[in-house]
Design a protein around this motif. Sequence first.
Motif, PDB file in Angstrom:
ATOM      1  N   ILE A 344       0.850  -1.191   0.000  1.00 59.80           N
ATOM      2  CA  ILE A 344       0.000   0.000   0.000  1.00 59.80           C
ATOM      3  C   ILE A 344       0.890   1.247   0.000  1.00 59.80           C
ATOM      4  O   ILE A 344       0.636   2.217  -0.723  1.00 59.80           O
ATOM      5  N   GLY A 345       1.965   1.194   0.798  1.00 56.73           N
ATOM      6  CA  GLY A 345       2.931   2.286   0.765  1.00 56.73           C
ATOM      7  C   GLY A 345       3.562   2.428  -0.611  1.00 56.73           C
ATOM      8  O   GLY A 345       3.768   3.545  -1.111  1.00 56.73           O
ATOM      9  N   SER A 346       3.868   1.299  -1.253  1.00 50.69           N
ATOM     10  CA  SER A 346       4.436   1.326  -2.597  1.00 50.69           C
ATOM     11  C   SER A 346       3.480   1.981  -3.587  1.00 50.69           C
ATOM     12  O   SER A 346       3.889   2.752  -4.459  1.00 50.69           O
ATOM     13  N   PHE A 347       2.193   1.650  -3.450  1.00 46.61           N
ATOM     14  CA  PHE A 347       1.176   2.249  -4.314  1.00 46.61           C
ATOM     15  C   PHE A 347       1.233   3.769  -4.232  1.00 46.61           C
ATOM     16  O   PHE A 347       1.292   4.463  -5.252  1.00 46.61           O
ATOM     17  N   PHE A 348       1.224   4.288  -3.015  1.00 45.61           N
ATOM     18  CA  PHE A 348       1.232   5.739  -2.857  1.00 45.61           C
ATOM     19  C   PHE A 348       2.566   6.346  -3.268  1.00 45.61           C
ATOM     20  O   PHE A 348       2.610   7.445  -3.834  1.00 45.61           O
ATOM     21  N   GLY A 349       3.665   5.636  -3.019  1.00 43.73           N
ATOM     22  CA  GLY A 349       4.971   6.169  -3.395  1.00 43.73           C
ATOM     23  C   GLY A 349       5.122   6.348  -4.891  1.00 43.73           C
ATOM     24  O   GLY A 349       5.532   7.406  -5.374  1.00 43.73           O
ATOM     25  N   VAL A 350       4.754   5.315  -5.649  1.00 47.48           N
ATOM     26  CA  VAL A 350       4.947   5.388  -7.092  1.00 47.48           C
ATOM     27  C   VAL A 350       3.880   6.260  -7.749  1.00 47.48           C
ATOM     28  O   VAL A 350       4.155   7.035  -8.669  1.00 47.48           O
ATOM     29  N   TRP A 351       2.631   6.163  -7.272  1.00 41.97           N
ATOM     30  CA  TRP A 351       1.560   6.962  -7.880  1.00 41.97           C
ATOM     31  C   TRP A 351       1.712   8.442  -7.549  1.00 41.97           C
ATOM     32  O   TRP A 351       1.608   9.300  -8.439  1.00 41.97           O
ATOM     33  N   LEU A 352       1.957   8.762  -6.275  1.00 39.13           N
ATOM     34  CA  LEU A 352       2.131  10.174  -5.916  1.00 39.13           C
ATOM     35  C   LEU A 352       3.339  10.775  -6.608  1.00 39.13           C
ATOM     36  O   LEU A 352       3.353  11.964  -6.940  1.00 39.13           O
ATOM     37  N   GLY A 353       4.366   9.935  -6.840  1.00 35.79           N
ATOM     38  CA  GLY A 353       5.525  10.437  -7.574  1.00 35.79           C
ATOM     39  C   GLY A 353       5.124  10.973  -8.931  1.00 35.79           C
ATOM     40  O   GLY A 353       5.524  12.077  -9.329  1.00 35.79           O
ATOM     41  N   GLY A 354       4.324  10.204  -9.665  1.00 34.83           N
ATOM     42  CA  GLY A 354       3.874  10.656 -10.977  1.00 34.83           C
ATOM     43  C   GLY A 354       2.836  11.769 -10.896  1.00 34.83           C
ATOM     44  O   GLY A 354       2.911  12.753 -11.642  1.00 34.83           O
ATOM     45  N   TYR A 355       1.877  11.636  -9.973  1.00 34.96           N
ATOM     46  CA  TYR A 355       0.805  12.621  -9.868  1.00 34.96           C
ATOM     47  C   TYR A 355       1.340  13.994  -9.448  1.00 34.96           C
ATOM     48  O   TYR A 355       1.020  15.020 -10.073  1.00 34.96           O
TER      49      TYR A 355
END
Length: 395
Positions: A344-355
């Motif tokens: 779940i942390g990975s999801f936010f890390g990679v997605w927020l990076g792009g967003y």
Amino acid sequence: MPLRQLLLCGSIIVTIAMGIRHGFGLWQLPIITENGWSRETFSFALALQNLSWGFFGIFIGMIADRIGAYRVLIMGALCYALGLLGMAYTSTPLAFFLTTGCLIGLAQASTTYAVVYGVLGRNVSAEKRSWAMGIIAAAGSFGQFFMVPVENVLIDWFNWQNALVICAVLSLVIIVLARGLREPNYTGSHGAGQQSILQALTEAFTYRSFLLLVIGYFTCGFQVVFIGVHLPSYVKDFGMAPHVASIALALIGLFNIFGTYSVGLLGQKYQKRFILLSIYSLRAVAIILFITLPLSAMSVYIFAAVMGILWLSTVPMTNAIVAQIFGVQHFSMLSASVFCSHQIGSFFGVWLGGYLYDQYGNYDLVWYIAIALSIVSALVHIPMNEGPIKRAVMA
């Protein structure tokens, strides 16, 4: 089962499974350029991949505890190959999300730590378990060190699509190696007088120290996947050559070989919670220095080396604490449950990076979030109790 066989086959399986995924950031720019997508589209697919890995991992862990790792690994290898082919040839965001996101996420849940560590937990004594888990984690690091430069060469020589096809073929080698993790006499986690799955999950998620592990692992996932996916784009935005990012990712893998193995040894002598506290604290310091000091190729390499030592060092310690507290009957499932938080942390890390990059044109805010999470995770390990849980004797 011979320990040497278990460690050798398990290490190569994790080397392949983790090595392939660590290089996915190298495909970001070729894929979004070819398809006319934004960075957020690619980032969301990998974020979904990590979320799928965590979600499916719980159920894969249940299955592995019940039937053993062998058939789970075969299924995972097939899913990995199909997912990589989908990553190469899908041309719509939805198809890309389903293959690169969901299917590869399922494959990673079936071919990495929770499944392999379950076999370790059942076949390695408690005195050597931390050391053995450190070896497997070091193998995953070697996969990153070895595979990232190889994937970069494959992209340069054969183009990005053919490089993914070659990786798909390589993932099928896991099917052969899975035979080395067969447990012919394993009867599964069910049986009279044993904990049920529901009892094990209820016990874990109502136990404070387990919940503290969950919080810490969230931070680990956020940081390593954000850096692994977005570091190539970050250094390119500063005008650096593509090989700087490739070398940096390889250095992370190289130094993490030593970091994970050393931490595995330290876990046999010192309290594991304090080792985790130190890892998260040092990550915060490393990130602060990296984003505040002038950026150069050398600073990127130094940051990669330091983060490499700290990269997957959390994995053997976190899993060893889970086995130490709850035992090994439902270890794959509980390991996957705490790992779900990591993903779940990975999801936010990679997605927020792009967003956030698309919103503000830089990664600054994501770096600040990563620092804050490190501090929180360091603090939550202070009150943790890593001793065996006291439970009533079952009838």
